[in-house]
Structure formats: C-alpha cells, structure tokens
Design an enzyme around this catalytic site. Structure first.
Site, mmCIF file in Angstrom:
data_model
loop_
_atom_site.group_PDB
_atom_site.id
_atom_site.type_symbol
_atom_site.label_atom_id
_atom_site.label_comp_id
_atom_site.label_asym_id
_atom_site.label_seq_id
_atom_site.Cartn_x
_atom_site.Cartn_y
_atom_site.Cartn_z
ATOM 1 N N CYS B 79 77.474 46.014 42.308
ATOM 2 C CA CYS B 79 76.514 46.113 41.200
ATOM 3 C C CYS B 79 75.379 47.071 41.571
ATOM 4 O O CYS B 79 75.619 48.261 41.718
ATOM 5 C CB CYS B 79 76.017 44.723 40.808
ATOM 6 S SG CYS B 79 75.201 44.701 39.198
ATOM 7 N N HIS B 166 81.353 41.842 39.612
ATOM 8 C CA HIS B 166 81.070 40.906 40.711
ATOM 9 C C HIS B 166 82.318 40.172 41.192
ATOM 10 O O HIS B 166 82.670 39.135 40.634
ATOM 11 C CB HIS B 166 79.996 39.908 40.274
ATOM 12 C CG HIS B 166 78.654 40.544 40.139
ATOM 13 N ND1 HIS B 166 77.771 40.646 41.192
ATOM 14 C CD2 HIS B 166 78.066 41.175 39.094
ATOM 15 C CE1 HIS B 166 76.679 41.276 40.799
ATOM 16 N NE2 HIS B 166 76.832 41.615 39.529
ATOM 17 N N GLU B 168 82.588 38.368 43.647
ATOM 18 C CA GLU B 168 82.225 37.136 44.365
ATOM 19 C C GLU B 168 82.104 35.920 43.461
ATOM 20 O O GLU B 168 81.979 34.803 43.972
ATOM 21 C CB GLU B 168 80.910 37.340 45.127
ATOM 22 C CG GLU B 168 79.645 37.466 44.267
ATOM 23 C CD GLU B 168 79.383 38.878 43.756
ATOM 24 O OE1 GLU B 168 80.338 39.677 43.683
ATOM 25 O OE2 GLU B 168 78.226 39.173 43.405
#
Lengths: 315, 191
Positions: B79, B166, B168
């Site tokens: 990001c 993202h 994660e």
C-alpha cells in the site's frame, strides 16, 4: 493458534513476574477479559480480584450472566455498581470519541477505587491487538479510542499488565478453549457497551430501546442458526439511530426512531463483511422490533457495508 | 529466516507480522525511524502501509528511502509502502480516480514471482485514497484491477516488489501464499 501451549506457559510465567503483589483484572465477561483473568489467576491465585463494572450500559441479563461465569471460575470477584456515574458523565454528549473517552475515564476511576480497597498495585486488562491498533499512537491514526487504551490517564497509579496484546480474537478464542474458559464463544461486545450503539445522546430511555432491540436481534439470529437457516455471524446487534421517519402503525401516523441491524462475518475484526442473513430472518427481526417497540421505533434497516470502509460498530 | 516489518502506521502492520509469524519466520515490527545499520543483517523487509499520503507527507515515511537504497535482500512494499518505493525510484503518485475500500477483483498479469502458482483473477482487499500514476523506469506492473491500473509492481533488476492491496488481511484470497512466494524468493536467492 500457532504455538498455543507455549503461549499459555509463557504468559503465565510473565504474569508471575509482572505481578509481584496484588492485582485487579478489569473483567467485562467477554472472552478477552475472561481469558486474561484465567491466565492471571493461574499466575497469582488469590492475589487477584476480578472487577466487573455494571455501567448501566450492558445488554439484557448480562450482569447476572457474567456473575454466574465469575462464580464458576472460582476467582475472587466484585460487581461494582456504577450506572448513575456513567449516565451522569454522559449527559448531553453525542460525539463518539468524547463518549469513549468519558467511559474510559469512568472505568479507570472505578478500578482505582477497587484496587485501593483490595490493596492492588497492578491492573490487568484483556487488551488485544485491534484495541491498541485502532486507538492510534505516534504513527497510527485514531480510528476509535478503545476504552481500555484511549481512556488511560497518564497519572495512573497502577502498573498496567496486558497479556493478550499481540493476539487477535480468533487466537484468544483458541486460548479460551484450551483453558476451558466458558466465555470462549461469546460474541464480541465493545467496552463502552450500548453507549456506542446509541447514536446521539446516551440516556436511560435510549439505552433501554437499544438494549431490547439488541436482545431481539441476538435472539432471532440465534434461533435461525439453531434451526439451520444460517450460520451464526461473528457479531450481530442493533444500533439506535437518532433519525426519525414517518410510518403508519394501527392506522395512525407514526414518527419514530430507526434501528439499524448490523451483523458481520470476520476472523479477527480487522476486516469484515456484512453477513448474508436470509431475508425471512431479517423479516422476523424487523417485525418483532417494530411490534415490541411500538411508537418508539417504526423503521428497521440492515447495514450492508463491509469493513473497510465501515467499522463493525457504528461509533 | 528473519524478515522484519517496517511500521509506517498502517492499521494492518501487526497483521503482516502475524502472517509472517504463522509462516514460521523470525519477525519483528520496527519503527520506520530505525537506522538501516540495525536492519542490515535481515533476509527480507516488508514496508507496511500507513495513513500518510505519501506524495504530500513523505517526511512521515522515515527511513524507507534508505532501506530501499541500501538493502541487498528482497523488499516488499505494501500500500503506502508500494507508493513510496514507486515515487522513490522515479514514478509518480496522485489521488485515485476510484479509491478502493474493501473487495477488489485483482487481475494478475505476471506470475513470475509474487503471484507464482496463483490464479489469474482473485479477490483481494484494498484501502487507499492515492495510487501510482506511472511506474518508475525499470519496473513493470504485475497486477491491476478495473479501478486501479497499478495493483502490483516489481523491479526488473533488483528484488523489490510492491502491492497496492493488502495480502495480510483475512479477506484477501491467497494472501498467505503471496507472502510465502515472497519468502520463496528470499530462499532462492540465498541458495
């Protein structure tokens, strides 16, 4: 959870050294604080007192339910009645961050008093990763101040001990199951409780409306899940909106408030999708809320946003 | 294997640490003010996302530039981390035409490294107001979406990678596999 047994062993060892004398644990009855209590109790035994604050903002029947769980654990506990103090402090307050900070401070004042009475110099909290992440810090934006982080005064005369700081809810539940903690499957419930589900002013009347609506949402969704109509969402509740709208109830014009139903699927609370609840279940929720609340609520809406861009709770 | 996470103030920085931990990596979260000398012995580095608008608040990105200039090991920017590395190497940034919050349909154009053995289309989660407008010389776009032309980049001559979304977060499909691919890149280079 990866390394579950090691985590439990290390956490108990660390709590032993972090708590040289007596401690209180801030205990809402949710899975985070009940796990922290179980770990701390294993570490220091009778030198621990669990303090549950009845803020007047809890859900229907919750204080009795939590007390039964505390009795079951065998941990020393104290139920601190503080409803009037909370409502007095919240009078006229509508800003969500201000609400959260006032509530955080009220909690601390109760804990300070109880710690003094018990002779404790440590405050154990069930803070988990999303609490401090979302509360913000030097580099992180404040999304919302969690009461156990954002409300802590700088001059707190107690050492704060937080054994679950690096865990997320799914991991805490794993620890809870391993320790046989009864709260392991309870849905998340915010520390500021129904105050952040009453948009606008938090007064006993509004809290009573959202309390009953939350009860109906929980009851209908749990019934539907037991009947195999849907999976139980991660979290599901009602929010009272300050917006009024026109309706018709019994051939009479109604001009009541609005309840938003919120239900989400998530693993860790850091991202979430709205739950795809069957329409007939939503229908049962809406009908029961409006029939029960009569003139107070004449409209029910379902929140269909994910996190991000929304958060799970509305405030 | 030691792969640290540089904290640029993201909501999901700690999730990056958690994913690496679950992939059995020795990981820590470090402030972005950490001098590179303390990170010189790592095997890889993740530059987290964060609230700063990289184009206007570059000062809040600390020593990320130094890490990118000096690291000989693989670096993954996520990001704001990807935006920063793109600008650092000569690309340009700007406000997103279509900001993305939540689910995004990712289209993978290059399966060489981060997206190895992954489908050509899958859902990922994003949360950003700005985007990369032009990639630096020596970089290529490896994934895109309907609403964001630059969802992932890689350098052609150094092991530097970036993703706008993202990997994660739980809702991103194949997220841990993207991290595993990054770890595989590290292992292959060490051999």
């Amino acid at each position: 959870m990866l390394g579950l047994e090691d985590f439990i062993e290390e956490a108990i060892g660390k709590l032993k050294s972090d708590i040289p004398r007596k401690a209180i644990i801030a205990c809402s009855g949710g899975v985070d604080s009940m796990v922290a209590a179980a770990l701390a109790s294993k570490a220091v035994g009778d030198r621990l007192l669990a303090v549950y604050v009845d803020t007047g903002l809890m859900r229907k029947g919750e204080t009795a339910e939590v007390e039964a769980m505390l009795v079951d654990t065998g941990i020393n506990y104290k139920i601190a009645e503080a409803g009037k103090e909370f409502f007095d402090a919240l009078e006229g307050v509508t800003d969500p961050e201000q609400k959260r900070k006032i509530i955080g401070e009220r909690f601390i004042r109760v804990f300070e008093k109880e710690a003094k009475a018990f002779g404790a110099d440590c405050l154990v909290q069930g803070t988990i990763a999303p609490d401090w992440i979302e509360s913000g810090d030097g580099v992180r934006d404040t999304i919302k101040s969690h009461h156990n982080v954002g409300g802590l005064p700088k001059d707190l005369g107690m050492k704060v001990v937080e054994p679950l700081r690096d865990l997320y809810k799914d991991e805490v539940r794993d620890v809870a199951r391993a320790l046989g903690v009864k709260a392991s499957e309870r849905q998340p419930f915010p520390g500021p409780a129904l105050a952040v589900r009453c948009l606008g002013e938090v007064n006993p009347e509004n809290v009573e409306v959202v309390r009953e609506a939350c009860h109906i949402v929980e009851d209908e969704i749990q019934k539907a899940a037991s009947a195999g109509k849907m999976e139980l969402p991660w979290q599901y509740f009602a929010v009272l909106l300050p917006t009024r709208s026109v309706g018709v109830q019994g051939d009479r014009r109604a001009y009541g408030k609005t309840i938003a139903v919120r239900a989400v699927t998530s693993v860790d609370g850091m991202t979430a999708t709205y739950a795809k609840i069957p329409l007939d279940v939503l229908d049962a929720v809406a009908t029961r809320i409006t029939n029960t609340m009569k003139s107070q609520v004449n409209r029910v809406v379902y929140d269909i946003t994910n996190k991000p861009p929304s958060t799970i709770e509305w405030e | 294997m030691r792969v640290y996470v540089v904290d640029n103030g993201g909501q999901w920085t700690h999730r990056e640490w958690r994913v690496l931990k679950y992939l059995k990596v020795d990981s820590r979260i470090v402030p972005n003010t950490t001098p590179f000398s303390e990170l010189a012995d790592l095997d890889g580095l993740v530059l987290s996302g964060g609230a700063p608008s990289v184009a206007s608040d570059a000062g809040l990105m600390g020593n990320n530039g130094e890490y990118l200039d000096k690291a000989e090991y693989p670096v993954l920017g996520i990001c704001a981390g990807m935006q920063f590395l793109s600008e650092h190497f000569g690309g340009s940034l700007g406000p997103s035409v279509n900001p993305e919050f939540g689910r995004v349909g990712l289209k993978v154009g290059d399966h060489t490294d981060l997206f190895r053995n992954l489908p050509s289309e899958f859902n990922v989660w994003a949360s950003h107001n700005d985007e990369v407008k032009s990639v630096p010389q020596g970089f290529v776009v490896t994934a895109s979406s309907e609403t964001c032309p630059v969802e992932a980049v890689r350098s052609l001559d150094r092991p530097i990678y970036g993703v706008q979304f993202h990997p994660e977060v739980e809702n991103t499909e194949n997220g841990p596999q993207i991290f595993q691919n990054f770890l595989n890149i590290i292992s292959e280079r060490r051999r």
